[in-house]
Each structure stands twice: as structure tokens, then as C-alpha cells.
Design an enzyme around this catalytic site. Structure first.
Site, short mmCIF file in Angstrom:
data_model
loop_
_atom_site.label_atom_id
_atom_site.label_comp_id
_atom_site.label_asym_id
_atom_site.label_seq_id
_atom_site.Cartn_x
_atom_site.Cartn_y
_atom_site.Cartn_z
N SER A 12 14.98 -33.36 -13.13
CA SER A 12 15.13 -33.57 -14.57
C SER A 12 13.97 -34.33 -15.18
O SER A 12 13.86 -34.42 -16.40
CB SER A 12 16.42 -34.36 -14.83
OG SER A 12 16.31 -35.67 -14.28
N GLY A 13 13.11 -34.91 -14.32
CA GLY A 13 12.07 -35.80 -14.81
C GLY A 13 12.50 -37.25 -14.79
O GLY A 13 11.78 -38.14 -15.25
N VAL A 15 14.56 -40.63 -12.53
CA VAL A 15 14.44 -41.29 -11.24
C VAL A 15 15.43 -40.75 -10.21
O VAL A 15 15.10 -40.63 -9.02
CB VAL A 15 14.60 -42.83 -11.39
CG1 VAL A 15 15.99 -43.19 -11.89
CG2 VAL A 15 14.28 -43.54 -10.09
N ASP A 16 16.64 -40.41 -10.62
CA ASP A 16 17.66 -39.99 -9.66
C ASP A 16 17.28 -38.70 -8.94
O ASP A 16 17.33 -38.62 -7.71
CB ASP A 16 19.01 -39.82 -10.36
CG ASP A 16 19.57 -41.15 -10.86
OD1 ASP A 16 19.27 -42.18 -10.24
OD2 ASP A 16 20.28 -41.15 -11.88
N SER A 17 16.89 -37.68 -9.70
CA SER A 17 16.54 -36.40 -9.07
C SER A 17 15.25 -36.52 -8.26
O SER A 17 15.08 -35.85 -7.24
CB SER A 17 16.43 -35.29 -10.11
OG SER A 17 15.44 -35.60 -11.09
N MET A 36 14.60 -27.35 -15.30
CA MET A 36 15.29 -26.44 -16.20
C MET A 36 15.07 -26.85 -17.65
O MET A 36 15.31 -28.00 -18.01
CB MET A 36 16.80 -26.46 -15.92
CG MET A 36 17.23 -25.73 -14.69
SD MET A 36 18.98 -26.04 -14.33
CE MET A 36 18.87 -27.54 -13.37
N CYS A 101 28.04 -27.69 -19.08
CA CYS A 101 26.68 -27.40 -18.67
C CYS A 101 26.57 -27.31 -17.15
O CYS A 101 25.94 -26.41 -16.60
CB CYS A 101 25.72 -28.46 -19.20
SG CYS A 101 24.01 -28.22 -18.70
N CYS A 222 24.15 -33.38 -23.05
CA CYS A 222 23.38 -32.83 -21.94
C CYS A 222 22.24 -31.94 -22.44
O CYS A 222 22.47 -30.97 -23.17
CB CYS A 222 24.33 -32.02 -21.05
SG CYS A 222 23.56 -31.33 -19.58
#
Length: 380
Positions: A12-13, A15-17, A36, A101, A222
Site C-alpha cells: 500500500s506504500g 509500513v505494515d505491508s 493497487m 473492498c 478505503c
């Protein structure tokens, strides 16, 4: 020597992903990052945040030395998520676009793209959640087109994968994953499921991921982002001016631009009033919004709700509910809300002859403990 398992991680850009992708690499998997783009518009400051997020995701892939892909589901998001969001609001309900989503975009469009176009053995996201499958079990899954209809279980016997809460109870995101399909969950890894947010930030700081560590937590709708909700929604729905009315004495307290803008239980911002008032009920025909003072007003609370279109993660309702027509379970209708005990009962809706909708009753909780929010989609 067996080739490394290929995991496609949604980036997603944030920190988590980014840390999810890093952890997958550490496990020795072949990792591909995919960003995405699902919303094609500028924010209220004239900035296309999706472009910045895409750049950040690409930089993550550069740091981790993994392939990067970008896909656009703008059309699918509009048709399957945002149009549903607007339709529900127009009916006076309060949908959760993040849940929809995840169901239609991340764990359907992206899921199929990863498996069919990129040849993934599994997908991964940065959600704080877990499943009942170990990594090896996920990779053993084979996609088999199942027979449709009532007799499908005669052709197939398998244990349903369970969606489990994350170790970090404050960050747990299973609420938003509650309508993901069984097939998608079977092929999904959640690398952050056993970690706390603080530890994830520590990992990012120690692995040159400072550019995502410094970003603010993603908020708002979202992929649309955090905005002035009233201004945003009135770009798509026509204003329907109405009155705020006291539930106690029917006194008119103020006016609003549309009854659909308000959720049961939320604070109503009424000009000229110092004390807080909260939404109790809405009259769509007249456009009136009924409000009550303070958070402990009895009109704000319910101990029973009816729901339809229940999504069972296991695909079939629990055997106890089928057998006894009721079962004890835990319930929440909002992210980060504490789970409360309730009794789920298959009750008959007035005027309905068959296939009665389940209803949730909370007899063990103190009276008034549970607020009912309009637009709830199924039970988690």
C-alpha cells in the site's frame, strides 16, 4: 532442490505491508510486490495521494530487491464498492467500504491476478490477522473448481480455514476481513498476525524503511482517504435538508443537509448547542433526524437487532445454530469495539414465511451495553 515458494504481497506504500514483504523475504520465499490503484481522483488539497503511495511502494521493492507491479482496479472499485457505498447511504444505512473492498478487490481481483497472472503460490497482505493454517498448509492448497448448489459437499470434504484475531488486540483487523471468501483465506499469509504494531515499526526502522515509517496511519474510506465526509458525500448525493428533533419533547434543535449523512449513535453537530446530542433514529420520508442528549440516554441503546445476508467464513452456518436454531457467540459491529457476548437466534421477520433472518440478542450483558448501528452486514 525445491524452488522457493512464490508469494505476491499487496503493498500500500505504508509500513505494515512493507514489513510484511520484508518478513516473507526473510522466510526464504520468492516475493513480488503489487500496488493497487483503486481510486482515480485528487484529494481536497489537490494532491493525488495514490501516486505518492505508489512511489513509496516501489521504493520498498527496491530496498528489498523484489519485483514490483502496479495494477488498476478503478472501474471494479467504483462498480463493486463505491456504488454500493452510495446506494447504502441513500437508503439511510451505514456501510463499511473497507469490508466490501477487501471482499471484492483485495481478496478477489488482486487474489486472482496474483494466482492467474503472476503464478503465485499464495498472496499476503499487511493486515493484523491470522488464520488456522500454517504456511506449509497454505502452500499445499490446490485450486479446484467446486460444484455449485446444494449437493457440493457430497463431492468435497475439507476442514474450513478459520479467521483468527491478531496478537495485537488493538490493531486486530479481522473485522475488516469478515467477508473474505474461504478460497482466498486458504491461500493467504498474514505475516504480521503475531506481532505488535510497535515491533513492526522497530523492524522497519532497522531495515532502511524509514520513508514508510514516517507516514501517518492510513485513515478514512478505503483507498479514498481521510476527507471532510459531509462535503465528500454531497458531491455524489443530492442534499436533502431536514431538521434535528429532540426525542424527548419533539423540539426542533437545528437543521442538517441530509438525514443519510448520519449514523445511529454518532454525535450530531448542532450549531448553537453546547452539550452533545446523539443520533437515535432517522425518518427518511420527512428527512428528520431524532437526537438524544448525552451518551447514556436509554433511547441510544438496544439489546436486539436483525440482520440478513450473513456471510459465514466457513461457508456453512455452525452446526449448533442449524440444530438448535440459536447459539451463544461474541459480537462487534465496529472496529476496535470490545467483543460482547450475545445469543444468535434464527428468528422470523414479520411478514416473512421462510428462510428467517438470524437475530442477535445479548441477554447476559447489562441493559444498554450494546448500541445498534444501522447497515451492519452480517455477524463477525
Amino acid at each position: 532442490m525445491q524452488a522457493a515458494r512464490h508469494v505476491v504481497c499487496a503493498l500500500s506504500g505504508g509500513v505494515d505491508s512493507a514489513v510484511a514483504a520484508l518478513l516473507l523475504r526473510r522466510r526464504g520465499y520468492q516475493v513480488t510486490g503489487v500496488f493497487m490503484k483503486n481510486w482515480d481522483s485528487l484529494d481536497e488539497h489537490g494532491v493525488c495521494t495514490a501516486d505518492k503511495d505508489c512511489e513509496d511502494a516501489y521504493r520498498v521493492c527496491q530496498i528489498l530487491d523484489i519485483p514490483f507491479h502496479q495494477v488498476s482496479y478503478v472501474k471494479e472499485y467504483w462498480n463493486d464498492v463505491f456504488s454500493d457505498f452510495l446506494n447504502e447511504y441513500e437508503k439511510g444505512r451505514t456501510p463499511n467500504p473497507d469490508i466490501v473492498c477487501n471482499k471484492h478487490i483485495k481478496f478477489s481481483c488482486f487474489f486472482r491476478y496474483a494466482l492467474d497472472n503472476l503464478g503465485a503460490d499464495a498472496v499476503a497482505t499487511g493486515h493484523y490477522a491470522r488464520t488456522s493454517l500454517e504456511d506449509d498448509e497454505v502452500f499445499q492448497q490446490k485450486h479446484v473448481k467446486r460444484p455449485e448448489g446444494l449437493f457440493r459437499n457430497r463431492f468435497e470434504v475439507r476442514n474450513a480455514v478459520k479467521l483468527l484475531q491478531a496478537a495485537d488486540s488493538f490493531k486486530d483487523q479481522t473485522f475488516f476481513l469478515s467477508q473474505v471468501s474461504q478460497d482466498a483465506l486458504r491461500r493467504t499469509l498474514f505475516p504480521l498476525g503475531g506481532l505488535t504494531k510497535d515491533f513492526v515499526k522497530k523492524i522497519a526502522a532497522e531495515n532502511r524503511l524509514h520513508h514508510v515509517l514516517q507516514k501517518k496511519e492510513s485513515m478514512g474510506i478505503c483507498f479514498v482517504g481521510k476527507r471532510n465526509f459531509e462535503n465528500f458525500i454531497l458531491q455524489y448525493l443530492q442534499p436533502r435538508p431536514g431538521k434535528f428533533i429532540s426525542i424527548e419533547d419533539n423540539k426542533v434543535l437545528g437543521t442538517h443537509k441530509g438525514w443519510f449523512l448520519y449514523t445511529l449513535g454518532q454525535r450530531a453537530k448542532i450549531g448553537g448547542l453546547r452539550e452533545p446530542w446523539y443520533v437515535v433514529e432517522k425518518d427518511g420520508a420527512k428527512g428528520d433526524v431524532f437526537v438524544a442528549p448525552q451518551t447514556d440516554h436509554p433511547a441510544l441503546y438496544r439489546d436486539l437487532l436483525r440482520t440478513s445476508r450473513v456471510h459465514w467464513i466457513a461457508e456453512e452456518p455452525p452446526a449448533t445454530l442449524v440444530r438448535d436454531k440459536m447459539m451463544e457467540c461474541h459480537f462487534r459491529f465496529r472496529h476496535q469495539m470490545a467483543l460482547v457476548c450475545c445469543v444468535l437466534q434464527r428468528g422470523r421477520v414479520p411478514g416473512q414465511r421462510e428462510n428467517p433472518a438470524p437475530r442477535a440478542v445479548c441477554p447476559h450483558a447489562p441493559e444498554g451495553q450494546e448500541q445498534v448501528q444501522s447497515g451492519h452486514r452480517g455477524l463477525h
